[in-house]
Design an enzyme around this catalytic site. Structure first.
Site, mmCIF file in Angstrom:
data_model
loop_
_atom_site.group_PDB
_atom_site.id
_atom_site.type_symbol
_atom_site.label_atom_id
_atom_site.label_comp_id
_atom_site.label_asym_id
_atom_site.label_seq_id
_atom_site.Cartn_x
_atom_site.Cartn_y
_atom_site.Cartn_z
ATOM 1 N N ASP A 1 1.297 -7.753 2.273
ATOM 2 C CA ASP A 1 1.443 -6.306 2.057
ATOM 3 C C ASP A 1 2.925 -5.941 1.881
ATOM 4 O O ASP A 1 3.566 -5.408 2.786
ATOM 5 C CB ASP A 1 0.836 -5.554 3.238
ATOM 6 C CG ASP A 1 0.518 -4.102 2.912
ATOM 7 O OD1 ASP A 1 0.960 -3.629 1.840
ATOM 8 O OD2 ASP A 1 -0.166 -3.444 3.708
ATOM 9 N N HIS B 1 0.823 -1.219 0.000
ATOM 10 C CA HIS B 1 0.000 0.000 0.000
ATOM 11 C C HIS B 1 0.854 1.265 0.000
ATOM 12 O O HIS B 1 0.374 2.329 -0.390
ATOM 13 C CB HIS B 1 -1.006 -0.010 1.156
ATOM 14 C CG HIS B 1 -0.452 0.251 2.521
ATOM 15 N ND1 HIS B 1 -0.125 -0.750 3.408
ATOM 16 C CD2 HIS B 1 -0.198 1.409 3.172
ATOM 17 C CE1 HIS B 1 0.300 -0.223 4.546
ATOM 18 N NE2 HIS B 1 0.272 1.098 4.421
ATOM 19 N N SER C 1 3.993 2.061 8.507
ATOM 20 C CA SER C 1 3.759 1.112 7.426
ATOM 21 C C SER C 1 5.054 0.874 6.661
ATOM 22 O O SER C 1 5.715 1.824 6.234
ATOM 23 C CB SER C 1 2.698 1.651 6.468
ATOM 24 O OG SER C 1 1.435 1.677 7.070
#
Length: 716
Positions: free
Chosen positions: A223, A82, A648
């Site tokens: 991810d 992402h 992240s």
């Protein structure tokens, strides 16, 4: 505040011993946490972790809004799927849909430009410049200044410190504040601006479960994605060019396929965005009762508008895919915060803490008798202005209008000497403004923007009149008149936007472009809001450091941890692999496995797993990536690490500093950790690196990258 409660930097760094895995620590603080690191089981010396030039910190990097790390000496960077989504979307078309199908460059020549907004930052120097920013701002001199004058003086000094640091153009420097203005550090980063997309799995892997599973556990999301940093042949950052060569990263993380088990220690390093651990009860109530409900409703309304405007339009869906993903993520986090506030009355928890602090403060000798009253007044002004700023954001929800306002402000600021311009509009910022205007080629559609603006104006009209900035209503078009604006503008064309970057203020004033005229007309209201914000911020910057100094002294007296709120700077946290109990009788985690992907697989979005992956799971082709205890490939795992947005892509390392995972999320019950760290239920969600390696081998055939990385396999 009286000198008795002004703490030196050494005490601001760490006061007392920690008793949990709470804390987003600045690297230089780690030597003071030796006992804690030893307790957890970290084998790397604390002094080594504090040194940005040594492993593993020298391998930790940032990308815009995310964290990442080098995993080869040839500039190969691993981060979340992402985090690279914008780069994937930029290169995707309905015919060549890298979002749905994934992308793999088998050779360097096949790597794709990640776009002007994708950068890699390598932090190499951090220095305390508090004295140079705050000189003369204490005592009577500081109180004599208005909030605006104080804020402007601090910003002037910060700009000078940045200019002094950026004499070598390979560096990008910043001077963020810590402890809400008590300290300032100058941070120097090498900014690599030629970044290329190397590999991203299909979103059927990288975003498996979609928004349904976002912030949820159990998770089964791969991810991850890979980028590569390129520089000029001299080894220095350069503009994108086919002549550039991969950056030779002086350090990189080895990848461990050995994995972890329940109770094992981990280190996590990255760039967490923003936390609010030291805010007051009244600030929690404002967020809970007003700001977050309004924000959640705004996100949902905007998503509904985009969905309606792109329905049946494949090109429009691709163009807005990244925007939709971002808004969805923000909305679910906001809803999670609201649910967390409902589940546990954090305001009441803070009430008790605040009452205890104020009683302690009242017992101290020679403290300011007015500090707490000044604090309460400054925070009240901040919250009132925030309501108006939110209304302004709703009333200007158009990419074309935002571009026009940005370019008009650039023209106004360029009439000033560079050092006197507002931060964000100096010469150092022009390339970023150009990149944003160019980026719209892949992320803008006039029909969608028109729908969003008209809907935003209707929502603005429905907001409480008291939140409408003074003078704004008379300047805004009616929602019904929005189509006429789009019929009378040329700003949808990239060439027109870029041309405006070279125009002066007079050219903007004389323009007949509908959005330029609107931007010029709105400028006065925008400046009024900005000047009021400077006054409010200056008053906060005067009193909050006094308050924080007292809070730190109070916490020190209790032996509690003291670390600064997250502010997008390099931080280290630690913890252990651990399950959790979200409610009575239910325990979750700490691992999910490849079998869970097949269990969730329905053949309908967002639970569509690639057939090749399903076949490999059913055939149990796990090879050397099989966990000896679980008997399968772990997909995601939980730890007690203290993380937030911006983390992240953060490297999750084992006790030796080898890469074992990538941080990508938190459990839904953990979202309120931005305000309050609850050790019982706070869990971070990570990708198990063994799943990444297994997908690369069994599903996507990314053998070229597997060979490039240093992978340490377990001894069986």
């Amino acid at each position: 505040m009286h000198k008795s409660l002004v703490l030196p930097a050494a005490l601001l760094a760490v006061c007392g011993a920690t008793s949990a895995d709470e804390g987003q620590w600045q690297p230089h603080q780690l030597p003071q946490l030796k006992a804690e690191l030893k307790r957890v089981g970290i084998a790397i010396p604390a002094e080594q972790l504090a040194d940005l030039a040594k492993h593993p910190m020298s391998a930790i990097v940032a990308t815009p809004g995310c964290s990442a790390s080098f995993v080869s000496p040839h500039g190969l960077v691993v981060t979340n799927h992402h985090c690279a989504y914008g780069a994937i979307q930029r290169n995707a078309t309905p015919e060549r849909n890298y979002i749905a199908d994934g992308f793999l460059a088998k050779t360097r020549e096949q790597e794709l430009p990640a776009g002007p907004n994708m950068l890699v930052y390598v932090t190499d120097k951090v220095e305390n410049v508090s004295a140079r920013v705050l000189e003369g701002m204490g005592g009577a001199d500081g109180k004599a200044m208005s909030g605006k004058a104080r804020h402007e003086l601090a910003q002037k000094r910060i700009k000078a410190l940045i200019a002094e640091c950026e004499t070598d153009k390979m560096y990008r420097c910043s001077v963020p504040s810590f402890h809400r203005g008590a300290e300032y550090y100058r941070i120097r980063q090498m900014m690599i601006r030629d970044v290329r997309l190397v590999y991203a799995p299909s979103d059927k892997i990288g975003n498996y479960g979609g928004d349904i599973d976002n912030y949820e556990w159990p998770r089964h999301t791969g991810d991850y994605s890979f980028l590569r940093a390129y520089v000029g042949k001299d080894g220095r950052p350069a503009d994108p060019s086919p002549d550039n060569v991969p950056y030779h990263s002086r350090d990189y993380l080895a990848v461990s396929a050995e994995g972890l088990k329940n109770g094992d220690p981990i280190l996590l390093a990255g760039y967490p965005g923003k936390t609010s651990r030291y805010k007051l009860p009244v600030e929690i109530r404002h967020a809970r009762d007003r700001a977050y409900p309004l924000l959640a409703a705004e996100y949902q309304a905007d998503l509904d508008t985009i969905a309606a405007a792109t329905r049946g339009d494949a090109a429009g869906e691709v163009r807005y895919a990244s925007e939709v993903k971002t808004i969805n993520n923000r909305m679910k986090k906001t809803l999670g915060l609201l649910d967390g506030f409902a589940r546990k009355d954090l305001a009441a928890v803070k009430d008790a803490q605040d009452a205890e602090f104020r009683a302690w403060y009242g017992r101290q000798a020679n403290v300011s008798p007015t500090m707490l009253a000044e604090l309460d007044a400054a925070i009240a002004a901040d919250m009132a202005l925030a309501d108006e700023e939110f209304a302004w954001s709703v009333a200007t929800n158009s990419d074309l209008l935002k571009s026009a306002m940005k370019l008009h402000r650039l023209a106004l600021e360029r009439a000033k000497p560079n050092a006197e311009r507002k931060a964000g509009f100096q010469e150092r910022d022009v390339s970023f403004i150009k990149a944003a205007q160019t980026r719209m080629e892949q992320s803008f559609a006039a029909g969608v923007d028109e729908a969003r603006y008209a809907a935003g104006l209707r929502r603005y009209a429905a907001l409480a009149a008291a939140s409408h900035p003074q003078g704004l209503d008379a300047l805004l078009p009616a929602a019904a008149g929005v189509p006429a604006l789009y019929a009378k503008t040329r700003l949808g064309q990239t060439a027109e936007r870029l041309a405006l970057m070279d125009r002066d203020a007079a050219a903007f004033a004389a323009s007949d472009d509908a959005f330029v005229k609107l931007a010029v007309g709105l400028h006065g209201v925008a400046m009024s809001l900005e000047e009021r914000r400077m006054e409010v911020d200056g008053n906060l910057e005067r009193v909050i450091p006094q308050y924080m100094g007292a809070v730190i002294a109070w916490k020190k007296s209790q032996g509690k941890p003291v670390y600064p709120d997250a502010n997008y700077t390099l931080r280290v946290t630690y913890g252990t692999v651990a399950p959790y109990s979200p409610r009575d009788g239910l325990t979750k985690g700490p691992f999910t496995t490849a079998e869970g992907i097949v269990e969730k697989h329905t053949g309908k979005e967002p639970f569509i797993a690639p057939q090749k992956l399903v076949d490999a799971v059913k055939a149990r082709r796990y090879g050397q990536f099989k966990d000896p205890v679980l008997g399968t490939v772990p997909v995601n795992f939980l730890t007690t690490a203290d993380t937030t947005g911006g983390n992240s892509g953060s490297a999750v390392m084992n006790k030796r500093g080898e890469l074992v995972g990538l941080n990508f999320d938190s459990t839904y019950e953990s979202i309120t950790k931005d305000w309050y760290f609850d050790t019982a239920i706070t869990r971070a969600i990570h990708l198990d690196i063994r799943y990444m390696l297994w997908v690369m081998k069994e599903v996507d055939g990314a053998d070229n990258l597997l060979r490039e990385m240093t992978i340490k396999y377990p001894k069986r």
